[in-house]
Design a protein around this motif. Structure first.
Motif, PDB file in Angstrom:
ATOM      1  N   LEU A  44       0.826  -1.203   0.000  1.00 53.77           N
ATOM      2  CA  LEU A  44       0.000   0.000   0.000  1.00 53.77           C
ATOM      3  C   LEU A  44       0.861   1.254   0.000  1.00 53.77           C
ATOM      4  O   LEU A  44       0.580   2.213  -0.731  1.00 53.77           O
ATOM      5  CB  LEU A  44      -0.922  -0.011   1.224  1.00 53.77           C
ATOM      6  CG  LEU A  44      -1.851   1.199   1.392  1.00 53.77           C
ATOM      7  CD1 LEU A  44      -2.870   1.261   0.256  1.00 53.77           C
ATOM      8  CD2 LEU A  44      -2.566   1.133   2.746  1.00 53.77           C
ATOM      9  N   LEU A  45       1.916   1.246   0.794  1.00 59.06           N
ATOM     10  CA  LEU A  45       2.763   2.431   0.912  1.00 59.06           C
ATOM     11  C   LEU A  45       3.762   2.569  -0.232  1.00 59.06           C
ATOM     12  O   LEU A  45       3.951   3.661  -0.773  1.00 59.06           O
ATOM     13  CB  LEU A  45       3.531   2.390   2.236  1.00 59.06           C
ATOM     14  CG  LEU A  45       2.758   2.663   3.516  1.00 59.06           C
ATOM     15  CD1 LEU A  45       3.650   2.428   4.722  1.00 59.06           C
ATOM     16  CD2 LEU A  45       2.224   4.089   3.533  1.00 59.06           C
ATOM     17  N   PHE A  46       4.405   1.458  -0.579  1.00 62.03           N
ATOM     18  CA  PHE A  46       5.552   1.512  -1.486  1.00 62.03           C
ATOM     19  C   PHE A  46       5.266   0.952  -2.874  1.00 62.03           C
ATOM     20  O   PHE A  46       6.154   0.985  -3.725  1.00 62.03           O
ATOM     21  CB  PHE A  46       6.731   0.753  -0.867  1.00 62.03           C
ATOM     22  CG  PHE A  46       7.249   1.354   0.410  1.00 62.03           C
ATOM     23  CD1 PHE A  46       8.189   2.365   0.385  1.00 62.03           C
ATOM     24  CD2 PHE A  46       6.782   0.913   1.638  1.00 62.03           C
ATOM     25  CE1 PHE A  46       8.672   2.929   1.565  1.00 62.03           C
ATOM     26  CE2 PHE A  46       7.249   1.458   2.824  1.00 62.03           C
ATOM     27  CZ  PHE A  46       8.199   2.472   2.786  1.00 62.03           C
ATOM     28  N   ALA A  47       4.042   0.427  -3.088  1.00 63.22           N
ATOM     29  CA  ALA A  47       3.715  -0.238  -4.362  1.00 63.22           C
ATOM     30  C   ALA A  47       4.743  -1.340  -4.607  1.00 63.22           C
ATOM     31  O   ALA A  47       4.928  -2.202  -3.762  1.00 63.22           O
ATOM     32  CB  ALA A  47       3.648   0.776  -5.496  1.00 63.22           C
ATOM     33  N   ASP A  48       5.435  -1.300  -5.751  1.00 54.99           N
ATOM     34  CA  ASP A  48       6.443  -2.334  -6.015  1.00 54.99           C
ATOM     35  C   ASP A  48       7.862  -1.818  -5.771  1.00 54.99           C
ATOM     36  O   ASP A  48       8.837  -2.431  -6.200  1.00 54.99           O
ATOM     37  CB  ASP A  48       6.312  -2.865  -7.442  1.00 54.99           C
ATOM     38  CG  ASP A  48       6.447  -1.769  -8.489  1.00 54.99           C
ATOM     39  OD1 ASP A  48       6.490  -0.574  -8.114  1.00 54.99           O
ATOM     40  OD2 ASP A  48       6.501  -2.096  -9.685  1.00 54.99           O
ATOM     41  N   HIS A  49       7.968  -0.692  -5.026  1.00 53.02           N
ATOM     42  CA  HIS A  49       9.292  -0.119  -4.759  1.00 53.02           C
ATOM     43  C   HIS A  49       9.837  -0.575  -3.408  1.00 53.02           C
ATOM     44  O   HIS A  49      10.309   0.226  -2.608  1.00 53.02           O
ATOM     45  CB  HIS A  49       9.228   1.407  -4.828  1.00 53.02           C
ATOM     46  CG  HIS A  49       8.807   1.930  -6.170  1.00 53.02           C
ATOM     47  ND1 HIS A  49       9.557   1.760  -7.307  1.00 53.02           N
ATOM     48  CD2 HIS A  49       7.691   2.593  -6.565  1.00 53.02           C
ATOM     49  CE1 HIS A  49       8.933   2.310  -8.340  1.00 53.02           C
ATOM     50  NE2 HIS A  49       7.795   2.808  -7.913  1.00 53.02           N
ATOM     51  N   PHE A  50       9.735  -1.860  -3.143  1.00 62.48           N
ATOM     52  CA  PHE A  50      10.353  -2.451  -1.967  1.00 62.48           C
ATOM     53  C   PHE A  50      10.673  -3.903  -2.285  1.00 62.48           C
ATOM     54  O   PHE A  50      10.135  -4.479  -3.222  1.00 62.48           O
ATOM     55  CB  PHE A  50       9.439  -2.343  -0.734  1.00 62.48           C
ATOM     56  CG  PHE A  50       8.306  -3.334  -0.691  1.00 62.48           C
ATOM     57  CD1 PHE A  50       8.386  -4.478   0.085  1.00 62.48           C
ATOM     58  CD2 PHE A  50       7.141  -3.137  -1.437  1.00 62.48           C
ATOM     59  CE1 PHE A  50       7.345  -5.391   0.130  1.00 62.48           C
ATOM     60  CE2 PHE A  50       6.102  -4.037  -1.404  1.00 62.48           C
ATOM     61  CZ  PHE A  50       6.194  -5.173  -0.612  1.00 62.48           C
ATOM     62  N   LEU A  51      11.573  -4.487  -1.494  1.00 61.38           N
ATOM     63  CA  LEU A  51      11.900  -5.901  -1.653  1.00 61.38           C
ATOM     64  C   LEU A  51      11.161  -6.685  -0.571  1.00 61.38           C
ATOM     65  O   LEU A  51      11.297  -6.382   0.613  1.00 61.38           O
ATOM     66  CB  LEU A  51      13.404  -6.128  -1.502  1.00 61.38           C
ATOM     67  CG  LEU A  51      14.293  -5.774  -2.683  1.00 61.38           C
ATOM     68  CD1 LEU A  51      15.747  -6.077  -2.354  1.00 61.38           C
ATOM     69  CD2 LEU A  51      13.873  -6.522  -3.930  1.00 61.38           C
ATOM     70  N   PRO A  52      10.389  -7.701  -0.961  1.00 57.86           N
ATOM     71  CA  PRO A  52       9.643  -8.479   0.032  1.00 57.86           C
ATOM     72  C   PRO A  52      10.539  -9.482   0.763  1.00 57.86           C
ATOM     73  O   PRO A  52      10.350 -10.695   0.683  1.00 57.86           O
ATOM     74  CB  PRO A  52       8.559  -9.157  -0.802  1.00 57.86           C
ATOM     75  CG  PRO A  52       9.150  -9.287  -2.166  1.00 57.86           C
ATOM     76  CD  PRO A  52      10.032  -8.080  -2.357  1.00 57.86           C
ATOM     77  N   ILE A  53      11.517  -8.945   1.446  1.00 53.81           N
ATOM     78  CA  ILE A  53      12.398  -9.731   2.310  1.00 53.81           C
ATOM     79  C   ILE A  53      11.980  -9.466   3.745  1.00 53.81           C
ATOM     80  O   ILE A  53      11.897  -8.313   4.175  1.00 53.81           O
ATOM     81  CB  ILE A  53      13.875  -9.379   2.082  1.00 53.81           C
ATOM     82  CG1 ILE A  53      14.309  -9.820   0.669  1.00 53.81           C
ATOM     83  CG2 ILE A  53      14.767 -10.011   3.136  1.00 53.81           C
ATOM     84  CD1 ILE A  53      15.712  -9.415   0.296  1.00 53.81           C
ATOM     85  N   PHE A  54      11.693 -10.531   4.478  1.00 51.87           N
ATOM     86  CA  PHE A  54      11.170 -10.408   5.835  1.00 51.87           C
ATOM     87  C   PHE A  54      12.318 -10.358   6.836  1.00 51.87           C
ATOM     88  O   PHE A  54      13.150 -11.271   6.896  1.00 51.87           O
ATOM     89  CB  PHE A  54      10.253 -11.590   6.153  1.00 51.87           C
ATOM     90  CG  PHE A  54       9.488 -11.447   7.435  1.00 51.87           C
ATOM     91  CD1 PHE A  54       8.412 -10.580   7.515  1.00 51.87           C
ATOM     92  CD2 PHE A  54       9.840 -12.181   8.554  1.00 51.87           C
ATOM     93  CE1 PHE A  54       7.695 -10.435   8.692  1.00 51.87           C
ATOM     94  CE2 PHE A  54       9.133 -12.050   9.737  1.00 51.87           C
ATOM     95  CZ  PHE A  54       8.057 -11.172   9.807  1.00 51.87           C
ATOM     96  N   VAL A  55      12.366  -9.276   7.607  1.00 57.55           N
ATOM     97  CA  VAL A  55      13.398  -9.063   8.622  1.00 57.55           C
ATOM     98  C   VAL A  55      12.722  -9.104   9.987  1.00 57.55           C
ATOM     99  O   VAL A  55      12.087  -8.133  10.403  1.00 57.55           O
ATOM    100  CB  VAL A  55      14.098  -7.704   8.419  1.00 57.55           C
ATOM    101  CG1 VAL A  55      15.174  -7.500   9.489  1.00 57.55           C
ATOM    102  CG2 VAL A  55      14.688  -7.597   7.020  1.00 57.55           C
ATOM    103  N   PRO A  56      12.784 -10.217  10.706  1.00 62.07           N
ATOM    104  CA  PRO A  56      12.096 -10.290  11.996  1.00 62.07           C
ATOM    105  C   PRO A  56      12.789  -9.415  13.041  1.00 62.07           C
ATOM    106  O   PRO A  56      14.017  -9.461  13.170  1.00 62.07           O
ATOM    107  CB  PRO A  56      12.198 -11.770  12.369  1.00 62.07           C
ATOM    108  CG  PRO A  56      13.422 -12.249  11.671  1.00 62.07           C
ATOM    109  CD  PRO A  56      13.497 -11.467  10.387  1.00 62.07           C
ATOM    110  N   PRO A  57      12.044  -8.597  13.768  1.00 59.81           N
ATOM    111  CA  PRO A  57      12.668  -7.808  14.832  1.00 59.81           C
ATOM    112  C   PRO A  57      13.436  -8.684  15.819  1.00 59.81           C
ATOM    113  O   PRO A  57      13.018  -9.804  16.133  1.00 59.81           O
ATOM    114  CB  PRO A  57      11.467  -7.131  15.498  1.00 59.81           C
ATOM    115  CG  PRO A  57      10.481  -6.964  14.374  1.00 59.81           C
ATOM    116  CD  PRO A  57      10.634  -8.231  13.577  1.00 59.81           C
TER     117      PRO A  57
END
Length: 257
Positions: free
Chosen positions: A117-130
């Motif tokens: 919603l925020l970045f459209a496709d301008h992000f990498l869907p890599i999950f970084v767990p806190p």
């Protein structure tokens, strides 16, 4: 601040002599909005020519951050959990996704939806767990949600965390979290990097995994900023090259390797 980089430079010289590629990447955690610290982080990425992968907390992220990132080629958003709240049982180390809980998968789904919603496709869907802790039972489902990778800390044991889900960790953290929360002793940091490289060169750990440098721009003091610039400059001058994480791996295996 004077840092003795000679042990690292000597190891990097061996890598160059043996023509070993050394891909590196930079992850910075906890972005939620534009700040002077984020401006400084971005300026350093531009100076180095090394993209900074900003792990964004989806629930807290502001639209202004998406606008900022859209204007910065060297800032690449990743997904930093959901809301960076610990759900660890009493007596355990902090973790948002480190222990089984009913809402965990739903939170991971909400996280990637919010990023879209925020970045459209301008992000990498890599999950970084806190806190770099992740319940392994979630891994197959993360791929089904659309994530292509996960990132925690220290050398990976497998190239693939699950089918379709690459493991791309960080390995160097300059902050002395268990002490002053300032810069860790620089001789220990340099020795740690040398050991990481030696283990890779000797086949003890995976030499193909991009070596990851981890920062937290919101809590840096001047020593941490200075060390980060000097360290990354030393690696790049020593033959390391920026890794392209947009294609974590070329081919997806049917099982872990």
């Amino acid at each position: 601040m004077k840092i003795d980089w000679s042990p690292l430079n000597s190891e990097l010289a061996l890598w160059r002599a043996e023509q070993r590629p050394l891909p590196i990447w930079w992850r910075d955690d906890d972005a939620v909005e534009p700040t002077p610290a984020l401006d400084r982080l971005t300026a350093l990425a531009n100076t180095l020519g090394l993209p900074v992968h900003a792990a964004v907390i989806p629930k807290l992220a502001q639209p202004s951050l998406a606008k900022f990132c859209a204007d910065q080629d060297q800032v690449i958003p990743l997904v930093h959990g959901w809301q960076h709240v610990s759900h660890a049982p009493e007596g355990h180390k902090k973790a948002e996704f480190g222990h089984p809980r009913e809402a965990a998968l739903g939170d991971a789904g909400r996280a990637i939806d919010r990023m879209k919603l925020l970045f459209a496709d301008h992000f990498l869907p890599i999950f970084v767990p806190p806190w770099n802790r992740l319940d392994s039972a979630l891994l197959p489902d993360l791929a089904a949600l659309g994530y292509v990778g996960v990132s925690t800390y220290l050398p990976r044991k497998n190239t693939w965390a699950a089918p379709g889900l690459a493991q791309i960790n960080t390995h160097i953290d300059p902050i002395f979290w268990r002490g002053t929360r300032g810069l860790a002793p620089t001789d220990e940091l340099v020795a740690h990097m040398v050991k990481l490289l030696q283990d890779r060169r000797q086949g003890i750990t995976d030499a193909t995994e991009p070596m990851g440098f981890l920062t937290h721009h919101l809590v840096h003091d001047e020593d941490i900023w200075d060390f980060s610039q000097s360290c990354l400059t030393t690696l790049l001058d020593g033959g390391a090259t920026p890794a392209d994480l947009s294609r974590p791996e070329k081919d997806t295996p049917h099982e872990q390797t």
